[in-house]
Design a protein around this motif. Structure first.
Motif, PDB file in Angstrom:
ATOM      1  N   GLU A   1       0.836  -1.168  -0.020  1.00  0.00           N
ATOM      2  CA  GLU A   1       0.081   0.014   0.173  1.00  0.00           C
ATOM      3  C   GLU A   1       0.981   1.319   0.064  1.00  0.00           C
ATOM      4  O   GLU A   1       1.768   1.287   0.707  1.00  0.00           O
ATOM      5  N   ARG A   2       0.513   2.211  -0.845  1.00  0.00           N
ATOM      6  CA  ARG A   2       1.292   3.388  -1.042  1.00  0.00           C
ATOM      7  C   ARG A   2       0.774   4.316   0.127  1.00  0.00           C
ATOM      8  O   ARG A   2      -0.397   4.801   0.179  1.00  0.00           O
ATOM      9  N   PHE A   3       1.665   5.095   0.761  1.00  0.00           N
ATOM     10  CA  PHE A   3       1.410   6.211   1.710  1.00  0.00           C
ATOM     11  C   PHE A   3       2.307   7.484   1.399  1.00  0.00           C
ATOM     12  O   PHE A   3       3.340   7.407   1.042  1.00  0.00           O
ATOM     13  N   THR A   4       1.290   8.583   1.025  1.00  0.00           N
ATOM     14  CA  THR A   4       1.876   9.624   0.513  1.00  0.00           C
ATOM     15  C   THR A   4       2.294  10.565   1.478  1.00  0.00           C
ATOM     16  O   THR A   4       1.642  10.710   2.408  1.00  0.00           O
ATOM     17  N   MET A   5       3.578  11.217   1.371  1.00  0.00           N
ATOM     18  CA  MET A   5       4.238  11.547   2.555  1.00  0.00           C
ATOM     19  C   MET A   5       3.895  13.070   2.613  1.00  0.00           C
ATOM     20  O   MET A   5       3.947  13.990   1.463  1.00  0.00           O
ATOM     21  N   ALA A   6       3.787  13.860   3.762  1.00  0.00           N
ATOM     22  CA  ALA A   6       3.722  15.491   3.877  1.00  0.00           C
ATOM     23  C   ALA A   6       4.672  15.504   5.196  1.00  0.00           C
ATOM     24  O   ALA A   6       4.851  14.625   6.230  1.00  0.00           O
ATOM     25  N   ALA A   7       5.348  16.866   5.290  1.00  0.00           N
ATOM     26  CA  ALA A   7       6.178  17.209   6.449  1.00  0.00           C
ATOM     27  C   ALA A   7       5.382  16.999   7.628  1.00  0.00           C
ATOM     28  O   ALA A   7       4.348  17.325   7.803  1.00  0.00           O
ATOM     29  N   GLY A   8       6.043  16.240   8.482  1.00  0.00           N
ATOM     30  CA  GLY A   8       5.809  16.114   9.833  1.00  0.00           C
ATOM     31  C   GLY A   8       4.983  14.801  10.117  1.00  0.00           C
ATOM     32  O   GLY A   8       4.594  14.361  11.348  1.00  0.00           O
ATOM     33  N   ASP A   9       4.666  14.162   9.017  1.00  0.00           N
ATOM     34  CA  ASP A   9       3.914  12.672   9.143  1.00  0.00           C
ATOM     35  C   ASP A   9       4.746  11.680   9.578  1.00  0.00           C
ATOM     36  O   ASP A   9       6.188  11.655   9.376  1.00  0.00           O
ATOM     37  N   LEU A  10       4.245  10.705  10.262  1.00  0.00           N
ATOM     38  CA  LEU A  10       4.955   9.618  10.848  1.00  0.00           C
ATOM     39  C   LEU A  10       4.383   8.444  10.053  1.00  0.00           C
ATOM     40  O   LEU A  10       3.288   8.084   9.762  1.00  0.00           O
TER      41      LEU A  10
ATOM     42  N   GLY B   1       7.476  13.664  -7.275  1.00  0.00           N
ATOM     43  CA  GLY B   1       7.099  15.205  -7.113  1.00  0.00           C
ATOM     44  C   GLY B   1       8.302  16.001  -7.739  1.00  0.00           C
ATOM     45  O   GLY B   1       9.216  15.683  -8.353  1.00  0.00           O
ATOM     46  N   ASN B   2       8.227  17.331  -7.239  1.00  0.00           N
ATOM     47  CA  ASN B   2       9.188  18.036  -8.042  1.00  0.00           C
ATOM     48  C   ASN B   2      10.171  18.656  -6.993  1.00  0.00           C
ATOM     49  O   ASN B   2      11.039  19.807  -7.211  1.00  0.00           O
ATOM     50  N   ALA B   3      10.250  18.224  -5.895  1.00  0.00           N
ATOM     51  CA  ALA B   3      11.008  18.870  -4.615  1.00  0.00           C
ATOM     52  C   ALA B   3      11.591  17.454  -3.920  1.00  0.00           C
ATOM     53  O   ALA B   3      11.207  16.551  -4.023  1.00  0.00           O
ATOM     54  N   ALA B   4      13.032  17.765  -3.403  1.00  0.00           N
ATOM     55  CA  ALA B   4      13.575  16.480  -2.433  1.00  0.00           C
ATOM     56  C   ALA B   4      12.730  16.423  -1.401  1.00  0.00           C
ATOM     57  O   ALA B   4      12.307  17.279  -0.911  1.00  0.00           O
ATOM     58  N   VAL B   5      13.111  15.172  -0.855  1.00  0.00           N
ATOM     59  CA  VAL B   5      12.219  14.881   0.437  1.00  0.00           C
ATOM     60  C   VAL B   5      13.302  14.317   1.222  1.00  0.00           C
ATOM     61  O   VAL B   5      14.161  13.510   0.755  1.00  0.00           O
ATOM     62  N   ALA B   6      13.086  14.686   2.529  1.00  0.00           N
ATOM     63  CA  ALA B   6      13.928  14.110   3.595  1.00  0.00           C
ATOM     64  C   ALA B   6      13.197  13.618   4.778  1.00  0.00           C
ATOM     65  O   ALA B   6      12.349  14.262   4.911  1.00  0.00           O
ATOM     66  N   TRP B   7      13.760  12.353   5.199  1.00  0.00           N
ATOM     67  CA  TRP B   7      12.957  12.073   6.387  1.00  0.00           C
ATOM     68  C   TRP B   7      13.938  11.386   7.495  1.00  0.00           C
ATOM     69  O   TRP B   7      14.984  11.013   7.133  1.00  0.00           O
TER      70      TRP B   7
ATOM     71  N   PRO C   1      -0.727  11.316  10.090  1.00  0.00           N
ATOM     72  CA  PRO C   1      -0.415  12.798   9.384  1.00  0.00           C
ATOM     73  C   PRO C   1      -0.198  13.782  10.498  1.00  0.00           C
ATOM     74  O   PRO C   1      -0.766  13.600  11.615  1.00  0.00           O
ATOM     75  N   TYR C   2       0.715  14.639  10.156  1.00  0.00           N
ATOM     76  CA  TYR C   2       1.006  15.820  11.105  1.00  0.00           C
ATOM     77  C   TYR C   2      -0.110  16.565  11.301  1.00  0.00           C
ATOM     78  O   TYR C   2      -0.542  17.152  12.386  1.00  0.00           O
ATOM     79  N   VAL C   3      -0.971  16.921  10.325  1.00  0.00           N
ATOM     80  CA  VAL C   3      -2.109  17.726  10.472  1.00  0.00           C
ATOM     81  C   VAL C   3      -3.005  17.376  11.580  1.00  0.00           C
ATOM     82  O   VAL C   3      -3.191  18.296  12.482  1.00  0.00           O
ATOM     83  N   GLN C   4      -3.214  16.182  11.742  1.00  0.00           N
ATOM     84  CA  GLN C   4      -3.873  15.682  12.947  1.00  0.00           C
ATOM     85  C   GLN C   4      -3.360  15.707  14.135  1.00  0.00           C
ATOM     86  O   GLN C   4      -3.779  16.267  15.261  1.00  0.00           O
ATOM     87  N   ALA C   5      -2.003  15.369  14.225  1.00  0.00           N
ATOM     88  CA  ALA C   5      -1.275  15.357  15.650  1.00  0.00           C
ATOM     89  C   ALA C   5      -0.922  16.755  16.017  1.00  0.00           C
ATOM     90  O   ALA C   5      -1.109  17.096  17.000  1.00  0.00           O
ATOM     91  N   ARG C   6      -0.743  17.546  15.111  1.00  0.00           N
ATOM     92  CA  ARG C   6      -0.046  19.050  15.270  1.00  0.00           C
ATOM     93  C   ARG C   6      -1.364  19.665  15.752  1.00  0.00           C
ATOM     94  O   ARG C   6      -1.496  20.603  16.690  1.00  0.00           O
TER      95      ARG C   6
ATOM     96  N   SER D   1      14.046  14.984  17.081  1.00  0.00           N
ATOM     97  CA  SER D   1      13.923  15.515  15.606  1.00  0.00           C
ATOM     98  C   SER D   1      12.981  16.719  15.980  1.00  0.00           C
ATOM     99  O   SER D   1      11.614  16.712  16.229  1.00  0.00           O
ATOM    100  N   VAL D   2      13.604  18.099  15.596  1.00  0.00           N
ATOM    101  CA  VAL D   2      13.021  19.372  15.985  1.00  0.00           C
ATOM    102  C   VAL D   2      11.980  19.512  14.601  1.00  0.00           C
ATOM    103  O   VAL D   2      12.587  19.819  13.766  1.00  0.00           O
ATOM    104  N   ALA D   3      10.743  19.526  14.837  1.00  0.00           N
ATOM    105  CA  ALA D   3       9.822  19.959  13.680  1.00  0.00           C
ATOM    106  C   ALA D   3       9.767  21.381  13.332  1.00  0.00           C
ATOM    107  O   ALA D   3       9.433  22.106  12.326  1.00  0.00           O
ATOM    108  N   GLU D   4       9.453  21.970  14.603  1.00  0.00           N
ATOM    109  CA  GLU D   4       9.202  23.690  14.562  1.00  0.00           C
ATOM    110  C   GLU D   4       9.968  24.292  15.820  1.00  0.00           C
ATOM    111  O   GLU D   4       9.977  23.531  16.674  1.00  0.00           O
TER     112      GLU D   4
END
Ligand code: 1HN
Length: 349
Positions: free
Chosen positions: A127-136, A151-157, A217-222, A282-285
């Motif tokens: 199953e595919r899980f699409t990443m957004a910043a802050g997701d676990l 996508g068109n930007a590098a990703v780091a995790w 997802p980060y939106v939910q946890a944040r 890991s400092v997110a903000e």
């Protein structure tokens, strides 16, 4: 005792050693210190220092060649051992637009906390899980997993793995090639629909050792932390801290690793704390500092900002402070300690 008798005893003891027999009375005190004396040290890796190295790795090493383009955090106390604490492995993985990292699977469990970039994915168990910043995103033991960045930007995790635990037990198995015909696919969103809404499949399900929700997802946890910070009292040590939970058990997300997200309000000055679990942060903000007192009593202060990482081995005293509102992800080896009846904490304020 006469010198001759002592020599005789020493001779006998040396002989024992040669036959792989060790007198416990010579080594027992060293086995039983009155409290933990972690060989690992607290250490801080600044994003401003390692980011150029990730960029350089991206220029010089293709993801295909590397299999996984990762710079791992090595604890200074464990040279050559690819570990950040006695029990945990951590590193930063970097994937450029258009790159993929081929599927494989292994005994080690992994978690990924997304630092930067959106639109990349990790595929777990088909199953595919699409990443957004802050997701676990979790990879349970033996689940097939690969990554891609359309996508068109590098990703780091941040990758967190229980590698040293699996190594200790001598239970490492890995398959570097998926079966002929590939890994059977599941539609994107299925895990979230079944396990991520606060509801569960109504028909009886086997309870898997790792959270079948996989994606947090980060939106939910944040959002949850923002809500708590509006009116609830902060914990004097952790500020507002939530643990990522296994939806079927309410317990930790994996048998070996727990993970947390915490918000430290602007001006937060936490009390000193120590726990047996080893923590990787890991400092997110935001911005702040963490003071750690080593076994020798020496104090270290890590002044951190976004995407910095630091490690605090078990049983070292530490406290957090925040100049600006900060959000910090962390993971630890608490679940295994808890299972063994070993986990402890002390609040000193
Ligand atoms: C691994 O499989 C990944 O799949 C990342 O992304 C880091 C570190 C050691 C061993 C296996 C991945 C790893 C790893």
């Amino acid at each position: 005792m006469s010198g001759a008798a002592a020599a005789g005893l020493n001779g006998w003891e040396d002989g024992l050693r040669a036959r792989h027999l060790i007198p416990l009375w010579q080594v027992m005190r060293g086995m039983l210190p009155s409290e933990p004396t972690p060989p690992a040290v607290a250490h801080h890796w600044r994003a401003a220092d390692f980011n150029p190295d990730l960029e350089r790795a991206a220029r010089e090493i293709s993801a295909e060649l590397a299999e996984r383009r990762v710079l791992l955090f090595e604890n200074p106390s464990y040279p050559g051992e690819s570990r950040i604490t006695a029990t945990l492995h951590a590193g930063i993985q970097y994937l450029l637009p258009g790159e993929t990292a081929a599927p494989h699977r292994h005994a080690q469990s992994a978690l990924r906390f997304i630092l930067e970039g959106a639109g990349a994915y990790t595929e777990v168990g088909g199953e595919r899980f699409t990443m957004a910043a802050g997701d676990l995103i979790l990879t349970p033991a033996f689940a097939w997993h690969g990554h891609g960045n359309p996508g068109n930007a590098a990703v780091a995790w941040l990758d967190g793995l229980d590698l040293p635990i699996v190594r200790l037990m001598g239970t490492t198995f890995a398959e570097m090639k998926p079966p002929v015909g590939g890994v059977p696919k599941t539609p994107e969103g299925a895990a979230m629909a079944r396990f991520g809404s606060g509801m569960l499949p109504a028909e009886p399900q086997a309870i898997s050792v790792a959270s079948p929700r996989i994606h947090y997802p980060y939106v939910q946890a944040r959002g949850a932390l923002a809500q708590l910070a509006k009116g609830m009292p902060a914990d004097p040590v952790h500020g507002y801290r939530l643990a990522y939970a296994h939806p079927q058990t309410g317990g930790p997300i994996m048998p070996t690793m727990a993970a947390y997200l915490q918000l430290l309000p602007q001006g937060f000055a936490g009390g000193f704390y120590r726990t047996t679990e080893a923590l990787v942060f890991s400092v997110a903000e935001g911005e702040g500092r963490t003071t750690v007192i080593g076994l020798d009593g020496a104090e270290k202060t890590f002044t951190w900002s976004r995407h910095d990482h630091f490690v605090i081995p078990g049983w070292l005293r530490f406290r957090h402070e925040a100049n600006r509102e900060a959000v910090v992800f962390s993971f630890s080896d608490k679940p295994l300690q808890h299972t063994m009846g070993l986990w402890r904490e002390v609040r000193e304020h």
